[in-house]
Design an enzyme around this catalytic site. Structure first.
Site, mmCIF file in Angstrom:
data_model
loop_
_atom_site.group_PDB
_atom_site.id
_atom_site.type_symbol
_atom_site.label_atom_id
_atom_site.label_comp_id
_atom_site.label_asym_id
_atom_site.label_seq_id
_atom_site.Cartn_x
_atom_site.Cartn_y
_atom_site.Cartn_z
ATOM 1 C CG ASP A 9 -1.796 1.486 1.492
ATOM 2 O OD1 ASP A 9 -2.155 1.510 0.406
ATOM 3 O OD2 ASP A 9 -2.001 1.857 2.478
ATOM 4 C CG ASP A 11 -1.035 7.391 1.323
ATOM 5 O OD1 ASP A 11 -0.402 8.037 0.293
ATOM 6 O OD2 ASP A 11 -2.023 7.585 -0.158
#
Length: 183
Positions: A9, A11
């Site tokens: 991922d 952020d």
């Protein structure tokens, strides 16, 4: 030949999640991300970024701005001796936004669309791959794609009962605790 992948991922995993990060000056790398990616590369993993970017649907920034930031990020990784094979992103949001990206889709996590696209484009052996995220939707997307090694980094989006919601999730507090899962 099938490849194993480390799916990240963005952020909260690659950069500190300051909320809709889209400017270089707001992009702060998470401690340990480069060491983790070097280890994964040394162990034969291809590295991919899998990120929801609803800020595009919401009109906070556009695809061109996001793609420019992503290219800068990939270049910083390259300067660290790390190759990011590809950045996959979903610009959609099912209900919130101001443009034609407000829609349901198969790419927005927890849907596995971005992972499946990487699997097809790069011959990824999903059962041998790893997904690291900081939200339940990351773990659900990985599970929906058939990735068995799912690592949830504790964040403001998780709580004590979070891991009970998805079987087989490994919880850690920092990226420095992930190296034991990279085999």
């Amino acid at each position: 030949m099938m490849n194993k992948a480390l799916f990240l991922d963005r952020d909260g995993i690659i950069n500190v999640d300051h909320g809709y990060v889209h400017k270089i000056e707001d992009f702060e790398f998470v401690d340990g991300i480069f060491d983790l990616c070097r280890l994964a590369t040394d162990k034969g993993y291809k590295i991919f970024v899998i990120t929801n970017q609803a800020g595009i649907a919401r009109g906070y920034y556009d695809k061109t701005t996001f793609e420019a930031l992503s290219q800068w990020m990939v270049n910083v990784f390259a300067d660290q001796g790390i190759t990011i094979a590809k950045v996959y992103y979903c610009p959609h949001h099912p209900t919130k936004g101001v443009n034609n990206f407000v829609m349901s889709c198969v790419c927005r996590k927890p849907e596995p669309g971005m992972i499946m696209q990487a699997q097809q484009e790069f011959s990824i052996a999903l059962a041998e791959s790893i997904f690291i995220g900081d939200k339940i939707s990351d773990m659900q997307a990985a599970s929906n794609a058939g990735i068995e090694c799912r690592i949830l980094v504790n964040s403001r989006y998780t709580n004590e009962s979070t891991s009970e919601q998805i079987e087989g999730v490994n919880r850690v507090n920092t990226l420095n605790q992930v190296s034991d899962y990279i085999k």
